[in-house]
Enzyme design. Sequence first.
Site, mmCIF file in Angstrom:
data_model
loop_
_atom_site.group_PDB
_atom_site.id
_atom_site.type_symbol
_atom_site.label_atom_id
_atom_site.label_comp_id
_atom_site.label_asym_id
_atom_site.label_seq_id
_atom_site.Cartn_x
_atom_site.Cartn_y
_atom_site.Cartn_z
ATOM 1 N N CYS A 81 42.514 77.615 112.201
ATOM 2 C CA CYS A 81 43.172 76.599 111.375
ATOM 3 C C CYS A 81 44.543 77.028 110.866
ATOM 4 O O CYS A 81 45.265 76.207 110.291
ATOM 5 C CB CYS A 81 42.279 76.219 110.205
ATOM 6 S SG CYS A 81 40.699 75.523 110.720
ATOM 7 N N CYS A 213 37.210 67.849 104.495
ATOM 8 C CA CYS A 213 38.302 67.151 105.157
ATOM 9 C C CYS A 213 37.793 66.486 106.424
ATOM 10 O O CYS A 213 36.814 66.928 107.027
ATOM 11 C CB CYS A 213 39.451 68.105 105.477
ATOM 12 S SG CYS A 213 39.067 69.318 106.762
#
Length: 393
Positions: A81, A213
Amino acid sequence: MSKPIVAGVGMVKFAKPGASRSYNEMAAEAVRNALADAGLDYEAVQQVYAGYVYGDSTCGQRSVYDVGMTGVPVVNVNNNCSSGSTALWLARQAVEAGAADCVLALGFEEMRPGALAAHFNDRTSPFQRFDEATDRIVGHGEVPLALRYFGGAGLSYMAKYGTTLEDFAKVRAKASRHAARNPLALLRQEVSVDDVMHSPVVWPGALHKLMACPPTCGAAAAILCSESFARRHGLNDQVRIVAQEMRTDGPSTFDGDDMMRVVGYDMAAATAKAVYEKSGIGPKDVGVVELHDCFAQNELITYEALGLCPEGGAQKFIDDGDNTYGGQVVTNPSGGLLSKGHPLGATGLAQCYELTKQLRGTAGSTQVDGARIGLQHNLGIGGACVVTLYQAQ
């Protein structure tokens, strides 16, 4: 050494999986937007660093070839990420070292619906040690890996400091209020603390759906250049990277039975400390932050890792409104990963986009009054953490 200038930034509106264009189309548009923002043609770019997670090798070349084919080096970067901010870190190093005068950092992702999953199950997983630690500390192997990691970190924090799930819900509600101002965000509907607490339970007592998320598709890009290049070409030199550090995991990630450490708390704290020491700028000087809120739990613990509040002080920090407009430091004015979305490879450069706009004073409806110093935190489990400090001249 020359402090790299962020001469141009660009991004596209984030979208749900299945509703976006192809990764190369989104990436090419983000690059064109960054070049237009800088007032440059692609021919000015001397190196390219392209960050993504889910894609075959040389997707970076496929993306920039739609903009121009000039033969310059294109390096593909996969650091989970934090891939986008790792691309930015490499671009910054190239400019700072004098290896290039004008460098493109690009990030993109075309994701699938659902929780993150490994794609290569016939070999050792890079998360093996993280999974073993998580099994030992919290169990719950039926919960997808990322949810176990960060839900477990939230449980660890609650056990230490007596906070509740409602504190994480307040973070998510704040993110939605910020995203409602951002036309490039994926989720722009405001949600309340009650909405978050009444969203589906993913892990009883640890995590609700709206605390995570969403999978997202998107792209973002930045043009970094040297001071001399900016002068020669008459570029906007208002925003500079004054310090940047990247760290990977140390022994403490697995030494203690603490899920906060497993998800990178110590790594983030060490990275931020190095940035503050290098720049001579402290957390109290920062006016706006884009941090890695892949889960509401991670935003809360990252307040403390970055020194925005004392350890154990996040609950008061939130309740006093010190994480939003009118408070001490506006965190994730873009809506963050929770509401803006999290296209893995694009996230770090979308953070750069928002902070550059903030420090230029051109962020529009998300603008933080008087923003002069911005801090970026981007985290990848596995692990890598990049912290970047920007300053307006």
